[in-house]
Write a protein that holds these residues in place. Structure first.
Motif, PDB file in Angstrom:
ATOM      1  N   GLY A  87    -105.223  54.967  45.739  1.00 37.78           N
ATOM      2  CA  GLY A  87    -106.139  54.101  46.471  1.00 37.78           C
ATOM      3  C   GLY A  87    -105.547  53.479  47.718  1.00 37.78           C
ATOM      4  N   THR A  88    -104.394  53.979  48.148  1.00 36.79           N
ATOM      5  CA  THR A  88    -103.711  53.403  49.320  1.00 36.79           C
ATOM      6  C   THR A  88    -103.818  54.265  50.569  1.00 36.79           C
ATOM      7  N   GLY A  89    -104.187  55.528  50.401  1.00 31.81           N
ATOM      8  CA  GLY A  89    -104.182  56.462  51.519  1.00 31.81           C
ATOM      9  C   GLY A  89    -102.852  57.174  51.662  1.00 31.81           C
ATOM     10  N   MET A  90    -101.907  56.853  50.814  1.00 33.78           N
ATOM     11  CA  MET A  90    -100.569  57.447  50.903  1.00 33.78           C
ATOM     12  C   MET A  90    -100.304  58.461  49.787  1.00 33.78           C
ATOM     13  N   MET A 115    -110.764  67.744  55.368  1.00 35.21           N
ATOM     14  CA  MET A 115    -109.559  67.370  54.627  1.00 35.21           C
ATOM     15  C   MET A 115    -108.732  66.408  55.458  1.00 35.21           C
ATOM     16  N   ALA A 116    -108.300  65.331  54.812  1.00 34.72           N
ATOM     17  CA  ALA A 116    -107.409  64.367  55.467  1.00 34.72           C
ATOM     18  C   ALA A 116    -105.995  64.935  55.435  1.00 34.72           C
ATOM     19  N   ARG A 117    -105.189  64.515  56.380  1.00 36.00           N
ATOM     20  CA  ARG A 117    -103.805  64.969  56.472  1.00 36.00           C
ATOM     21  C   ARG A 117    -102.983  63.943  57.226  1.00 36.00           C
ATOM     22  N   SER A 118    -101.672  64.109  57.210  1.00 40.11           N
ATOM     23  CA  SER A 118    -100.802  63.258  58.018  1.00 40.11           C
ATOM     24  C   SER A 118    -100.732  63.867  59.421  1.00 40.11           C
ATOM     25  N   ALA A 124    -102.426  68.685  54.322  1.00 40.87           N
ATOM     26  CA  ALA A 124    -103.583  68.335  53.489  1.00 40.87           C
ATOM     27  C   ALA A 124    -103.244  68.631  52.037  1.00 40.87           C
ATOM     28  N   ASN A 125    -103.739  67.767  51.137  1.00 32.47           N
ATOM     29  CA  ASN A 125    -103.406  67.930  49.732  1.00 32.47           C
ATOM     30  C   ASN A 125    -104.635  67.704  48.863  1.00 32.47           C
ATOM     31  N   TYR A 142    -108.712  69.401  62.217  1.00 33.56           N
ATOM     32  CA  TYR A 142    -108.805  69.117  60.790  1.00 33.56           C
ATOM     33  C   TYR A 142    -109.591  70.246  60.133  1.00 33.56           C
ATOM     34  N   THR A 143    -109.311  70.496  58.878  1.00 23.46           N
ATOM     35  CA  THR A 143    -109.959  71.576  58.141  1.00 23.46           C
ATOM     36  C   THR A 143    -111.311  71.118  57.606  1.00 23.46           C
ATOM     37  N   ILE A 144    -112.355  71.871  57.935  1.00 18.48           N
ATOM     38  CA  ILE A 144    -113.699  71.618  57.413  1.00 18.48           C
ATOM     39  C   ILE A 144    -113.833  72.353  56.086  1.00 18.48           C
ATOM     40  N   VAL A 145    -114.259  71.622  55.044  1.00 19.61           N
ATOM     41  CA  VAL A 145    -114.410  72.233  53.722  1.00 19.61           C
ATOM     42  C   VAL A 145    -115.848  72.272  53.233  1.00 19.61           C
TER      43      VAL A 145
END
Length: 185
Positions: A87-90, A115-118, A124-125, A142-145
């Motif tokens: 829940g932290t974004g990390m 997908m979120a990524r650094s 992305a994970n 960013y990757t569209i899913v």
């Protein structure tokens, strides 16, 4: 006569394209169903654009990974982000990060799921976001899913975060369950 035949062919192709899109949206194996306290969000996944990312989301959903995970970062007029069990974004899953599957064919519009990524494009994970508004500045980065096909009204009700804290949400809304539609039949 040639003009009429061309119009007929164009109409037939348009009907085929629309029915193909409807078939894709209705494919239970590639439909993600997110249940929240406010209702259901149905996402048509796009393995044609990002086969590895879509496979990961389905794998995690089937493991129950996303159940109870909060929308930790929600920025009004931008996006709602989830998928981090801390829940932290990390945080993320214990699975390896994925290589980027960026698309030049599609754009980040309202309802697009990415997908979120650094800062590393290949990081992305498990985290993903749903666009609350158009965001073409994300295109190709960013990757569209997938795309929300039903339940944008539910997405719009997700509790917004503090703009002063980059959208961090105190007392955030959660995904009660996340399932692949084929598993619910």
């Amino acid at each position: 006569m040639k003009y009429i035949a061309t119009l007929g062919l164009a109409a037939a192709l348009s009907i085929f394209a629309v029915s193909g899109l409807a078939a894709q949206e209705a494919d239970p194996e590639n439909t993600l169903v997110i249940t929240t306290q406010e209702g259901e969000i149905d996402i048509a996944l796009r393995p044609d654009l990002a086969p590895n990312h879509v496979a990961r989301i389905k794998e995690l959903a089937r493991e129950g990974f996303y159940d109870g995970v909060v929308f930790h970062r929600v920025i009004e007029g931008f996006m709602a982000q989830t998928g981090d069990p801390t829940g932290t974004g990390m945080g993320g899953s214990e699975k390896p990060d994925l290589d980027a599957e960026f698309s030049d064919e599609e754009t980040f519009d309202r309802g697009t799921v990415g997908m979120a990524r650094s800062q590393d494009p290949n990081s992305a994970n498990s985290q993903f976001f749903i666009m609350l508004a158009d965001g073409d500045f994300l295109d190709g980065q960013y990757t569209i899913v997938g795309d929300v096909v039903e339940g944008m009204d539910v997405v719009d009700k997700i509790k917004k975060g503090d703009p002063q804290q980059n959208g961090a949400v105190s007392d955030p809304d959660a995904m009660v369950s996340v399932k692949v539609a084929a598993d619910q039949e």
